[in-house]
Enzyme design. Sequence first.
Site, PDB file in Angstrom:
ATOM      1  N   HIS A 182       0.786  -1.228  -0.012  1.00 59.76           N
ATOM      2  CA  HIS A 182      -0.068  -0.048   0.061  1.00 59.76           C
ATOM      3  C   HIS A 182       0.827   1.326  -0.081  1.00 59.76           C
ATOM      4  O   HIS A 182       2.055   1.193   0.557  1.00 59.76           O
ATOM      5  CB  HIS A 182      -0.935  -0.117   1.347  1.00 59.76           C
ATOM      6  CG  HIS A 182      -0.248  -0.015   2.314  1.00 59.76           C
ATOM      7  ND1 HIS A 182       0.130   1.194   3.004  1.00 59.76           N
ATOM      8  CD2 HIS A 182       0.298  -1.040   3.525  1.00 59.76           C
ATOM      9  CE1 HIS A 182       0.694   0.783   4.247  1.00 59.76           C
ATOM     10  NE2 HIS A 182       0.682  -0.384   4.627  1.00 59.76           N
ATOM     11  N   SER A 197      -9.334 -11.488  -0.748  1.00 56.05           N
ATOM     12  CA  SER A 197      -8.950 -11.979   0.632  1.00 56.05           C
ATOM     13  C   SER A 197      -8.811 -13.665   0.483  1.00 56.05           C
ATOM     14  O   SER A 197      -9.334 -14.282  -0.518  1.00 56.05           O
ATOM     15  CB  SER A 197     -10.529 -12.079   1.638  1.00 56.05           C
ATOM     16  OG  SER A 197     -10.238 -12.492   2.686  1.00 56.05           O
ATOM     17  N   GLY A 198      -8.249 -14.160   1.499  1.00 57.83           N
ATOM     18  CA  GLY A 198      -8.159 -15.621   1.513  1.00 57.83           C
ATOM     19  C   GLY A 198      -6.562 -16.171   1.701  1.00 57.83           C
ATOM     20  O   GLY A 198      -6.331 -17.292   1.813  1.00 57.83           O
ATOM     21  N   LYS A 235     -13.096  -4.418   2.555  1.00 57.56           N
ATOM     22  CA  LYS A 235     -11.842  -5.278   2.736  1.00 57.56           C
ATOM     23  C   LYS A 235     -11.038  -5.059   3.947  1.00 57.56           C
ATOM     24  O   LYS A 235     -10.868  -5.683   4.668  1.00 57.56           O
ATOM     25  CB  LYS A 235     -11.050  -5.492   1.441  1.00 57.56           C
ATOM     26  CG  LYS A 235      -9.666  -6.409   1.791  1.00 57.56           C
ATOM     27  CD  LYS A 235      -9.948  -7.611   2.102  1.00 57.56           C
ATOM     28  CE  LYS A 235      -8.986  -8.644   2.244  1.00 57.56           C
ATOM     29  NZ  LYS A 235      -7.680  -8.238   2.577  1.00 57.56           N
ATOM     30  N   GLU A 295     -11.580 -10.094  10.984  1.00 50.30           N
ATOM     31  CA  GLU A 295     -10.661 -11.074  11.145  1.00 50.30           C
ATOM     32  C   GLU A 295      -9.614 -10.900  12.498  1.00 50.30           C
ATOM     33  O   GLU A 295      -9.609 -11.917  13.092  1.00 50.30           O
ATOM     34  CB  GLU A 295      -9.919 -10.917   9.697  1.00 50.30           C
ATOM     35  CG  GLU A 295      -8.473 -11.938   9.742  1.00 50.30           C
ATOM     36  CD  GLU A 295      -7.673 -11.528   8.357  1.00 50.30           C
ATOM     37  OE1 GLU A 295      -6.456 -11.448   8.667  1.00 50.30           O
ATOM     38  OE2 GLU A 295      -8.194 -11.435   7.422  1.00 50.30           O
ATOM     39  N   HIS A 311     -19.542  21.461  29.908  1.00 52.55           N
ATOM     40  CA  HIS A 311     -19.892  20.874  28.585  1.00 52.55           C
ATOM     41  C   HIS A 311     -21.470  20.610  28.421  1.00 52.55           C
ATOM     42  O   HIS A 311     -21.801  20.185  27.495  1.00 52.55           O
ATOM     43  CB  HIS A 311     -19.177  19.327  28.462  1.00 52.55           C
ATOM     44  CG  HIS A 311     -17.500  19.695  27.966  1.00 52.55           C
ATOM     45  ND1 HIS A 311     -17.474  20.029  26.943  1.00 52.55           N
ATOM     46  CD2 HIS A 311     -16.688  19.668  28.993  1.00 52.55           C
ATOM     47  CE1 HIS A 311     -15.969  19.944  26.691  1.00 52.55           C
ATOM     48  NE2 HIS A 311     -15.427  19.883  28.090  1.00 52.55           N
TER      49      HIS A 311
END
Length: 503
Positions: free
Chosen positions: A83, A135-136, A190, A197, A473
């Site tokens: 990447h 994938s895989g 993905k 995963e 806040h």
Amino acid sequence: MGEFSVKKVGMLGVGSMGSMMTLLMAEHGYEVYFFDPNEKNMDKLEKMCRDIHAEDKVHRTASYDEVCDQLGETKVFVFSTPHGGPADKCVEALKPHLTAGDVIIDCGNEHWENTERRQRDLDPMGVHYVGCGVSGGYQSARSGPSMSPGGSPEALDKIMSFLRTIAVRDEDGRPCTNPVGPGGSGHYVKMVHNGIEQGMMAVLAEVWLLLTQGLGLSDDEVGKILSSWNEKGPLRNCFLVSIGSEIERAKDENGERVVSRIRDKVVQDADEEEGTGIWTCEEAAARHVPAASILSAHLFRCASSDLGRRMKNRKEGGGQQVKPHKLSVDESSREAFVEALHKATYFCFLACFAQGLDLIRRKDRDSDWKLDYHKILQLWRGGCIITAEYITDLLDSVYARQDHDPDSVLSNKEVEQELSDNFQATKQVVLKAIEADLFVPSISQTLEYYKYENSSHLPTQFMEAQLDYFGEHMFETKDDPMRGVEKGEHHFEWKPAKGSSDK
């Protein structure tokens, strides 16, 4: 525009994934011209081609220029590159040769924003850039992976026939690829797949520890348990459970268990070889999605990566107080506890899916991608790491119901019922593990996630009081109408601000 027929492919990057995809494409009749700046990668691929007699379909080239020269009028490229910078270099090297209608299919684990940046860059040239998650692992890249392409409708129309040809098919013969959506949606899905995963892998590693060190079971016994889980029940046809059984049984050439020799460190994220897990965690935090299982799993991997630091911490700090030991489970209760582990594993796996799908949905709404979640689930029915038949069937039934809640998976009765049914078993596992000082960060965080995501009264009211005390806040009161993520309208002057001039 309709689909066109791909006959030649330029394969750029032939490391472990790219080389396997090259052989896969050749076996499906495509002529592949490949290039990689790493000569050793190209040498290895040439040998593999000779071994399967694919030399007539796979051709080595000496440069990007030569690849382009061989592809003809409408060129199709497949990237399998690291990447970031390496993929940018590939695009720049191709640019002088690109013409309108050419297609680049980036099958690396790329950040979705880089994908969209390249799409914007190439769109004025009429060149299509498709971010396609694959994938895989390298085994699936060789036999047929799961593929999640995203890009313009015209680009996806041109390549879907090609992708359906090389993608794996599920048990019903359907290809595990679909056009995901526009822009970087393919790489985004993905990315989240990889986050799910990581959560599932951490849970299974913790379960493995409880079975082996906690219960004292042998590798063969654990292998049989995982195999039985994979055969029937809520973890049936689950890729990670299946390979877990194989890992437990694997022996090296000396007859030793391979897993017993592996050091307890995961460096894939810490050395920045892989970015998808990091990006998923960043996205979950930025989009306010409580993906606790996924984040906890990632932090566990990060902590594991530096064994030297851990050993130093143990020596210099209070680590001597942490003494993992066997679980307080007697022989007569062992089988029941193994079943509790089975239920806890399913509970956590389903929660990981819920967190990942909620994150995709949040990004989908923010970017108006209009994703089809049936099609996303189809991507995960085969050839990918998170394949889990029972869970996918369950989630498919949720999305098939017209009145389902698309924004929160846990809000759907089918999922809530499954988690509710397995909550007590998961709690039992966590309590026993904590008592024995065994490591269950992902399982315990999943348990807590379920608790607070289903609670109507959290201790965060005290936190809100603190925020109002020092930061003004504002807060809601219990008498206010029920609202969503909106700031309250009340402030209490807990302690007036005073300076030296105040009396």
